[in-house]
Scaffold this motif. Structure first.
Motif, PDB file in Angstrom:
ATOM      1  N   GLU A  19       0.822  -1.215   0.000  1.00 41.95           N
ATOM      2  CA  GLU A  19       0.000   0.000   0.000  1.00 41.95           C
ATOM      3  C   GLU A  19       0.854   1.263   0.000  1.00 41.95           C
ATOM      4  O   GLU A  19       0.532   2.252   0.632  1.00 41.95           O
ATOM      5  CB  GLU A  19      -0.984  -0.013   1.182  1.00 41.95           C
ATOM      6  CG  GLU A  19      -1.945  -1.190   1.103  1.00 41.95           C
ATOM      7  CD  GLU A  19      -2.929  -1.237   2.269  1.00 41.95           C
ATOM      8  OE1 GLU A  19      -3.244  -0.162   2.792  1.00 41.95           O
ATOM      9  OE2 GLU A  19      -3.384  -2.328   2.613  1.00 41.95           O
ATOM     10  N   ARG A  20       2.017   1.195  -0.657  1.00 38.06           N
ATOM     11  CA  ARG A  20       2.816   2.399  -0.882  1.00 38.06           C
ATOM     12  C   ARG A  20       3.735   2.120  -2.079  1.00 38.06           C
ATOM     13  O   ARG A  20       4.084   0.960  -2.331  1.00 38.06           O
ATOM     14  CB  ARG A  20       3.630   2.777   0.356  1.00 38.06           C
ATOM     15  CG  ARG A  20       4.604   1.725   0.809  1.00 38.06           C
ATOM     16  CD  ARG A  20       5.403   2.238   1.996  1.00 38.06           C
ATOM     17  NE  ARG A  20       6.516   1.360   2.276  1.00 38.06           N
ATOM     18  CZ  ARG A  20       6.438   0.282   3.041  1.00 38.06           C
ATOM     19  NH1 ARG A  20       5.290  -0.043   3.604  1.00 38.06           N
ATOM     20  NH2 ARG A  20       7.489  -0.471   3.252  1.00 38.06           N
ATOM     21  N   PRO A  21       4.104   3.164  -2.815  1.00 43.02           N
ATOM     22  CA  PRO A  21       4.858   2.938  -4.043  1.00 43.02           C
ATOM     23  C   PRO A  21       6.209   2.274  -3.787  1.00 43.02           C
ATOM     24  O   PRO A  21       6.951   2.691  -2.898  1.00 43.02           O
ATOM     25  CB  PRO A  21       5.070   4.349  -4.604  1.00 43.02           C
ATOM     26  CG  PRO A  21       4.027   5.182  -3.950  1.00 43.02           C
ATOM     27  CD  PRO A  21       3.801   4.585  -2.597  1.00 43.02           C
ATOM     28  N   VAL A  22       6.488   1.219  -4.534  1.00 42.39           N
ATOM     29  CA  VAL A  22       7.790   0.561  -4.464  1.00 42.39           C
ATOM     30  C   VAL A  22       8.421   0.659  -5.844  1.00 42.39           C
ATOM     31  O   VAL A  22       7.876   0.137  -6.818  1.00 42.39           O
ATOM     32  CB  VAL A  22       7.647  -0.919  -4.045  1.00 42.39           C
ATOM     33  CG1 VAL A  22       8.995  -1.635  -4.126  1.00 42.39           C
ATOM     34  CG2 VAL A  22       7.085  -1.029  -2.631  1.00 42.39           C
ATOM     35  N   THR A  23       9.537   1.390  -5.933  1.00 39.88           N
ATOM     36  CA  THR A  23      10.213   1.569  -7.221  1.00 39.88           C
ATOM     37  C   THR A  23      11.706   1.368  -7.038  1.00 39.88           C
ATOM     38  O   THR A  23      12.193   1.344  -5.907  1.00 39.88           O
ATOM     39  CB  THR A  23       9.991   2.995  -7.773  1.00 39.88           C
ATOM     40  OG1 THR A  23      10.359   3.927  -6.754  1.00 39.88           O
ATOM     41  CG2 THR A  23       8.556   3.245  -8.179  1.00 39.88           C
ATOM     42  N   LEU A  25      13.669  -1.217  -7.498  1.00 43.43           N
ATOM     43  CA  LEU A  25      14.141  -2.460  -6.890  1.00 43.43           C
ATOM     44  C   LEU A  25      15.400  -2.949  -7.601  1.00 43.43           C
ATOM     45  O   LEU A  25      15.484  -2.886  -8.824  1.00 43.43           O
ATOM     46  CB  LEU A  25      13.083  -3.555  -7.029  1.00 43.43           C
ATOM     47  CG  LEU A  25      11.914  -3.586  -6.056  1.00 43.43           C
ATOM     48  CD1 LEU A  25      11.094  -4.845  -6.303  1.00 43.43           C
ATOM     49  CD2 LEU A  25      12.393  -3.538  -4.613  1.00 43.43           C
ATOM     50  N   VAL A  29      18.018  -6.769  -3.144  1.00 40.63           N
ATOM     51  CA  VAL A  29      17.085  -6.369  -2.091  1.00 40.63           C
ATOM     52  C   VAL A  29      16.487  -7.628  -1.444  1.00 40.63           C
ATOM     53  O   VAL A  29      16.003  -8.525  -2.123  1.00 40.63           O
ATOM     54  CB  VAL A  29      15.966  -5.473  -2.671  1.00 40.63           C
ATOM     55  CG1 VAL A  29      14.852  -5.271  -1.653  1.00 40.63           C
ATOM     56  CG2 VAL A  29      16.538  -4.138  -3.096  1.00 40.63           C
ATOM     57  N   PHE A  32      12.593 -10.184   3.214  1.00 40.81           N
ATOM     58  CA  PHE A  32      12.250 -10.070   4.638  1.00 40.81           C
ATOM     59  C   PHE A  32      12.889  -8.840   5.262  1.00 40.81           C
ATOM     60  O   PHE A  32      12.222  -8.006   5.853  1.00 40.81           O
ATOM     61  CB  PHE A  32      12.761 -11.298   5.420  1.00 40.81           C
ATOM     62  CG  PHE A  32      11.821 -12.470   5.406  1.00 40.81           C
ATOM     63  CD1 PHE A  32      10.663 -12.462   6.186  1.00 40.81           C
ATOM     64  CD2 PHE A  32      12.083 -13.584   4.623  1.00 40.81           C
ATOM     65  CE1 PHE A  32       9.802 -13.533   6.184  1.00 40.81           C
ATOM     66  CE2 PHE A  32      11.224 -14.666   4.616  1.00 40.81           C
ATOM     67  CZ  PHE A  32      10.078 -14.643   5.390  1.00 40.81           C
ATOM     68  N   ASP A  34      14.762  -6.172   3.997  1.00 42.66           N
ATOM     69  CA  ASP A  34      14.703  -4.827   3.420  1.00 42.66           C
ATOM     70  C   ASP A  34      13.272  -4.366   3.169  1.00 42.66           C
ATOM     71  O   ASP A  34      12.918  -3.242   3.469  1.00 42.66           O
ATOM     72  CB  ASP A  34      15.496  -4.781   2.120  1.00 42.66           C
ATOM     73  CG  ASP A  34      16.978  -5.059   2.344  1.00 42.66           C
ATOM     74  OD1 ASP A  34      17.490  -4.639   3.396  1.00 42.66           O
ATOM     75  OD2 ASP A  34      17.601  -5.692   1.478  1.00 42.66           O
ATOM     76  N   LEU A  35      12.464  -5.252   2.602  1.00 43.71           N
ATOM     77  CA  LEU A  35      11.096  -4.845   2.272  1.00 43.71           C
ATOM     78  C   LEU A  35      10.129  -5.157   3.413  1.00 43.71           C
ATOM     79  O   LEU A  35       8.973  -4.759   3.392  1.00 43.71           O
ATOM     80  CB  LEU A  35      10.630  -5.543   0.993  1.00 43.71           C
ATOM     81  CG  LEU A  35      11.340  -5.082  -0.290  1.00 43.71           C
ATOM     82  CD1 LEU A  35      10.972  -5.997  -1.445  1.00 43.71           C
ATOM     83  CD2 LEU A  35      10.956  -3.643  -0.621  1.00 43.71           C
ATOM     84  N   HIS A  36      10.627  -5.881   4.433  1.00 43.19           N
ATOM     85  CA  HIS A  36       9.810  -6.242   5.590  1.00 43.19           C
ATOM     86  C   HIS A  36       8.566  -7.029   5.208  1.00 43.19           C
ATOM     87  O   HIS A  36       7.507  -6.867   5.824  1.00 43.19           O
ATOM     88  CB  HIS A  36       9.421  -5.006   6.404  1.00 43.19           C
ATOM     89  CG  HIS A  36      10.581  -4.108   6.691  1.00 43.19           C
ATOM     90  ND1 HIS A  36      11.731  -4.567   7.307  1.00 43.19           N
ATOM     91  CD2 HIS A  36      10.800  -2.802   6.406  1.00 43.19           C
ATOM     92  CE1 HIS A  36      12.598  -3.570   7.405  1.00 43.19           C
ATOM     93  NE2 HIS A  36      12.062  -2.483   6.860  1.00 43.19           N
ATOM     94  N   THR A  41       2.218 -11.212   3.585  1.00 39.16           N
ATOM     95  CA  THR A  41       2.410 -10.312   2.452  1.00 39.16           C
ATOM     96  C   THR A  41       3.111 -11.029   1.291  1.00 39.16           C
ATOM     97  O   THR A  41       2.890 -10.703   0.128  1.00 39.16           O
ATOM     98  CB  THR A  41       3.188  -9.045   2.868  1.00 39.16           C
ATOM     99  OG1 THR A  41       4.238  -9.414   3.750  1.00 39.16           O
ATOM    100  CG2 THR A  41       2.293  -8.058   3.566  1.00 39.16           C
ATOM    101  N   MET A  42       3.951 -12.037   1.620  1.00 42.23           N
ATOM    102  CA  MET A  42       4.589 -12.832   0.548  1.00 42.23           C
ATOM    103  C   MET A  42       3.509 -13.513  -0.302  1.00 42.23           C
ATOM    104  O   MET A  42       3.603 -13.593  -1.523  1.00 42.23           O
ATOM    105  CB  MET A  42       5.440 -13.942   1.149  1.00 42.23           C
ATOM    106  CG  MET A  42       6.628 -13.425   1.872  1.00 42.23           C
ATOM    107  SD  MET A  42       8.133 -13.783   0.993  1.00 42.23           S
ATOM    108  CE  MET A  42       9.314 -13.180   2.165  1.00 42.23           C
ATOM    109  N   GLU A  44       0.375 -12.589  -0.576  1.00 43.18           N
ATOM    110  CA  GLU A  44      -0.377 -11.564  -1.321  1.00 43.18           C
ATOM    111  C   GLU A  44       0.382 -11.162  -2.585  1.00 43.18           C
ATOM    112  O   GLU A  44      -0.211 -10.880  -3.620  1.00 43.18           O
ATOM    113  CB  GLU A  44      -0.639 -10.352  -0.428  1.00 43.18           C
ATOM    114  CG  GLU A  44      -1.655 -10.640   0.667  1.00 43.18           C
ATOM    115  CD  GLU A  44      -1.850  -9.468   1.616  1.00 43.18           C
ATOM    116  OE1 GLU A  44      -1.365  -8.363   1.326  1.00 43.18           O
ATOM    117  OE2 GLU A  44      -2.495  -9.675   2.668  1.00 43.18           O
TER     118      GLU A  44
END
Lengths: 87, 516
Positions: A19-23, A25, A29, A32, A34-36, A41-42, A44
């Motif tokens: 639910e926020r822009p990820v650019t 990459l 990276v 777990f 870095d992107l938490h 969520t994996m 999803e």
């Protein structure tokens, strides 16, 4: 489909999931650290890729080692079967 | 007949005596028998004794190594030490709070940041990896244990930090007797068997995860500890590889399994029992699991740390009592009271009150809060005001309807809006903050008034609370809508947030980390 296509699809999937822009990459990276991402969520992220690039998920093929970094995950997607795109 | 266990480690010693060669714990890397686990925990206790720990001292463990946690827990019990197992993400500010609150003599972790916290507070720090290696090595000369530490069954054995309606977590104190009663009562309902393989996808810092260690010891079952990665997308494959027969879960685990089974080829013929805690399981997940796994029985449960487990549904009882979260544990009672404190008849909604040996001792060093939540009837008999609301039917089945304070559940964690808001306002640049708890499929949302970006707020909060407590979505507003008495109006806030598009940019902090 090449690495760049996968990366673009992954950025879009993560943008939806987190639910926020990820650019921007890059391959090293860590999913777990870095992107938490967590186990929910994996999953999803996989769902989003099923819809966007028609990734066919075979539960028997999913291995923890594939979900370490953007690179390992990209390798996994490139080795997977791609089916119909639904969205 | 052996006398029932009085102290927590006697569970393990009795299992080791009954069946020393049965596998107690396994991971993808290896396994330990009950005999080996008992011996290793004695060596671990010897080490803690050498470090100067004694009856009544506190030990805080923050790690993801389940085997290490199990060994430390039993070792602590042998010496009368009170242990607290924290989520591996507890670092920095949240860890400082725990250290100041329970004043431990020892911190155990593998994280250098935790070592720094220990140094700052003049505490002993030990690396879990090194402790486990020495404990598992039969050549390690075991330091002699004190003859009899004198620990009583009514002495404390664990502190479980939990979010409440205060801005900082507080610890629920459990005695040996309370833990043993709860574990035995849960085992009476779930009936784990000696030939079961219990696959634990939950970290042992989560108390239902840790209770799997006790339930397995009681039944002689094998407990397989899955890592977060193994229990993620590869869950189905991991269950198959471990030969799992029992899966203790939370809704996200069951949802994940149902999703994977829909894409699989109907395996997992051995999986016979799924239990659920944390929050209600959706009907669609339950029916998907039943369709794919005809032999599977489901037991939904309900509870809170203050009494461990409140109610458990008989196997597949959700089919005859849909929407219920079960019946009270054997040997305990649950009743419903109105706002005036009087008991309500069946069918009427009020607060759940629990009585029985599962009601824990209270909150560590919080006498006022303990008196409020654990009042004594007639000044004598403790009961637990759960803060959970719902009703009971004529047969005693409980139906949960919600809470009236600011607690909410997300991904199986009990979270406090007050705590999350307090962490947000501690970030430089944030003026005020409010949390909208999850609703339906929408996750929790944090609304802030701030002169930094929403992503910077979320990043900044990592210094103050654990990452899993930070809402995924944060929106910036010019002001938080308030009602007549100056409190945040959550209804108006929800409407306002709806109209705000998610337009945050990737932050410098995140970019910096991504560049490494």
């Amino acid at each position: 489909m090449d690495r760049q296509n996968v990366l673009t699809a992954l950025e879009k999937a993560l943008t939806d999931v987190l639910e926020r822009p990820v650019t921007g990459l890059t391959g090293d990276v860590k999913l777990f650290d870095d992107l938490h991402l967590d186990s929910t969520t994996m999953l999803e992220m996989l769902m989003a890729l099923e819809d966007s690039i028609g990734l066919v998920v075979d539960p028997e093929d999913l291995d923890a080692d594939d979900f370490v970094s953007v690179d390992t995950f990209t390798d996994f997607v490139l080795a997977s079967r791609l089916g119909q795109v639904t969205a | 007949m052996t006398r029932p266990a009085q102290l927590l480690h006697e569970l393990l010693d009795q299992a080791a005596e009954r069946s020393p060669h049965s596998v107690a714990l396994s991971t993808q890397g290896g396994s330990l028998t009950y005999g080996e686990l008992a011996e290793a925990s004695v060596r671990m206790a010897g080490r803690l004794h050498v470090e100067g720990l004694k009856r009544g001292d506190r030990m805080v463990v923050t790690a993801s190594d389940g085997l290490g946690i199990a060994l430390l827990v039993y070792a602590a019990s042998r010496l009368g030490i009170v242990f607290s197992v924290l989520h591996e993400q507890v670092r920095g500010g949240p860890l400082e709070h725990v250290v100041k609150d329970c004043e431990p003599e020892l911190l155990v972790s593998d994280d250098p940041e935790v070592a720094h916290t220990a140094i700052r507070h003049h505490l002993t720090f030990l690396r879990i990896e090194e402790l486990v290696r020495a404990a598992l090595d039969p050549r390690t000369v075991s330091a002699p244990l004190p003859e009899n530490p004198g620990t009583l069954t009514v002495d404390p054995v664990s502190l479980i930090y939990t979010s409440g309606t205060t801005s900082l977590p507080k610890a629920v104190v459990s005695t040996h007797q309370q833990v043993l009663f709860s574990a035995t009562a849960i085992q009476a309902c779930l009936d784990y068997r000696a030939d079961d393989v219990v696959y634990c996808p939950l970290p042992l810092s989560f108390d239902y995860g840790l209770y799997q260690v006790y339930l397995s010891a009681l039944s002689g079952a094998r407990l397989h500890l899955g890592t977060v990665a193994e229990a993620g997308p590869p869950l189905l494959r991991s269950l198959e590889a471990a030969g799992a027969t029992v899966l203790p879960g939370v809704p996200s685990v069951a949802d994940r399994l149902a999703w994977l089974l829909r894409r699989g080829t109907g395996r997992l013929g051995r999986l016979r029992l799924l239990t659920n805690t944390g929050a209600a399981l959706s009907d669609s997940t339950m029916s998907a699991l039943r369709d794919a796994l005809p032999q599977l029985r489901i037991q939904v449960m309900y509870g809170l740390t203050e009494c461990k487990r409140t109610a458990i549904m008989p196997p597949d009882g959700d089919l005859t009592h849909p929407g219920s979260c079960g019946i009270p544990l054997p040997g305990t009672e649950v009743f419903v009271i109105g706002d005036d404190g009087e008991r309500l008849p069946a069918g009427e909604i009020g607060q759940f009150v629990v009585r029985g040996p599962n009601v824990m001792a209270g909150y560590w060093r919080r006498p006022e809060l303990t008196a409020e939540r654990f009042p004594r009837t007639g000044g004598l008999f403790p009961e637990l005001r759960t803060g959970d609301y719902g009703w009971q039917d004529k047969d005693g089945y409980l139906y949960f309807s919600g809470r009236r304070d600011d607690l909410y559940k997300e991904r199986g964690f009990r979270l406090s809006a007050t705590e999350v808001e307090a962490a947000a306002t501690r970030v430089d640049g944030v003026t005020s903050a409010a949390v909208l708890p999850p609703e339906g499929r929408r996750t929790a949302i944090l609304a802030v008034v701030a002169d930094i970006t929403a992503d910077e707020v979320r990043e900044g909060m990592r210094d103050h609370i654990e990452p899993f407590k930070i809402p995924r979505r944060c929106v910036r507003l010019d002001a938080l809508p308030t009602n007549g008495n100056g409190k945040v109006d959550r209804k108006k806030l929800a409407a306002l947030v709806e109209q705000t598009p998610a337009t945050s940019v990737i932050t410098e902090a995140l970019q910096a980390r991504l560049a490494h």
